[in-house]
Enzyme design. Structure first.
Site, mmCIF file in Angstrom:
data_model
loop_
_atom_site.group_PDB
_atom_site.id
_atom_site.type_symbol
_atom_site.label_atom_id
_atom_site.label_comp_id
_atom_site.label_asym_id
_atom_site.label_seq_id
_atom_site.Cartn_x
_atom_site.Cartn_y
_atom_site.Cartn_z
ATOM 1 N N ASP A 102 0.857 -1.178 0.000
ATOM 2 C CA ASP A 102 0.000 0.000 0.000
ATOM 3 C C ASP A 102 0.903 1.241 0.000
ATOM 4 O O ASP A 102 1.488 1.601 1.021
ATOM 5 C CB ASP A 102 -0.910 0.014 1.229
ATOM 6 C CG ASP A 102 -2.028 -1.024 1.148
ATOM 7 O OD1 ASP A 102 -1.862 -2.036 0.441
ATOM 8 O OD2 ASP A 102 -3.061 -0.837 1.817
ATOM 9 N N LYS A 166 -6.849 3.492 -3.312
ATOM 10 C CA LYS A 166 -7.287 3.462 -1.912
ATOM 11 C C LYS A 166 -7.502 4.890 -1.430
ATOM 12 O O LYS A 166 -6.760 5.798 -1.788
ATOM 13 C CB LYS A 166 -6.214 2.749 -1.090
ATOM 14 C CG LYS A 166 -6.412 2.743 0.413
ATOM 15 C CD LYS A 166 -5.276 1.962 1.074
ATOM 16 C CE LYS A 166 -5.256 2.126 2.581
ATOM 17 N NZ LYS A 166 -4.147 1.384 3.222
ATOM 18 N N LYS A 198 -10.110 0.335 -2.490
ATOM 19 C CA LYS A 198 -10.019 0.067 -1.055
ATOM 20 C C LYS A 198 -10.454 1.297 -0.281
ATOM 21 O O LYS A 198 -9.902 2.384 -0.446
ATOM 22 C CB LYS A 198 -8.585 -0.323 -0.667
ATOM 23 C CG LYS A 198 -8.411 -0.624 0.839
ATOM 24 C CD LYS A 198 -7.020 -1.155 1.138
ATOM 25 C CE LYS A 198 -6.768 -1.279 2.622
ATOM 26 N NZ LYS A 198 -5.427 -1.811 2.939
#
Length: 257
Positions: A102, A166, A198
């Protein structure tokens, strides 16, 4: 199976169970991994700081939970513009056993008008991940604020090779919002639905999670919403889901998410 149980099972199966606290310890991460395999469903992943990737991997392997991925964060939480550092962190995380990366997009550079550095960073980190790890890119939408800016950066990141986009780190004042999620999901659909989404930062109740699910299903379709395309970044959310499903045996670890 009750309506709550079915929804709870779905939400847990889409969850990156997360702990990214400064005071995390090996014991905290081991407990997190135990929570990832609960009576309702196993989570999609656990997300931990880079220093704990090997601990999480060992804890999951010990339980025979090899289907649960280990995610970690790079360029976190500041979103600095240093590409070489982000790439080095990525290589180290993958070497430690990370299955998912991430990456915090350099959003401050974008706010100052420099979009090139973000594209270059995603391309470089994607190259480091290729064939080894999934790349999720954190836009920090609460800092970007403007819908058109979120849309532009979503498109840039998708075109640069991200596997997921995300919302947030969970470390700023404004994190995930349905408004930002709508913009991101619309851009994902525009690009053929090949990239995942996400939602992370402040999603703590089953009701909140369900709103994101409904939005994703509305824009991208019910069949699109699978762990390969949709995740929640959360820790406290698990407790509320378990409560609705009638199991209060899973205790909370506050993660900042």
């Amino acid at each position: 199976m009750s309506e709550f149980d079915a929804l709870g099972k779905k939400i847990i199966g889409l969850m990156d169970l997360t702990s990214l606290n400064d005071d995390d310890t090996n014991a905290v991460i081991e407990q997190l991994c135990e929570r990832a395999n609960n009576p309702i469903a196993a989570t999609a992943a656990v997300c931990v700081a880079p220093a704990f990737v090997h601990i999480a991997k060992q804890a999951l392997d010990k339980q025979g939970l090899t289907a649960i991925n280990v995610a970690t964060v790079v360029n976190f939480p500041a979103g600095n513009p240093h590409i070489d550092q982000a790439v080095a962190e990525t290589h180290a995380a993958i070497a430690a056993g990370a299955d998912e990366i991430d990456l915090v997009y350099p959003y401050r550079a974008a706010l100052a008008g420099d979009f090139a550095i973000g594209k270059l960073m995603v391309v470089a980190v994607k190259a480091a991940c290729k064939g080894k790890a999934i790349l999720k890119v954190i836009l920090e939408t609460g800092e970007l604020k403007q819908a058109e800016l979120i849309r532009q950066i979503s498109a840039d990141v998708i075109e640069a090779g991200a596997d997921f986009i995300k919302t947030s780190t969970g470390k700023v004042e404004v994190n995930a919002t349905l408004e930002a999620a709508r913009v991101m999901l619309q851009e994902i659909k525009k690009h053929g639905g090949r990239v995942g989404f996400k939602a992370a930062g402040g999603i703590r109740t089953l009701e909140q999670a369900d709103a994101y699910l409904e939005l994703a299903e509305q824009i991208c379709g019910r069949s699109w919403v699978t762990p390969q395309h949709f995740r929640f970044g959360a820790s406290g959310l698990l407790d509320d889901v378990m409560r609705h499903c009638g199991d209060s045996s899973i205790h909370s670890i506050s993660s900042g998410y």
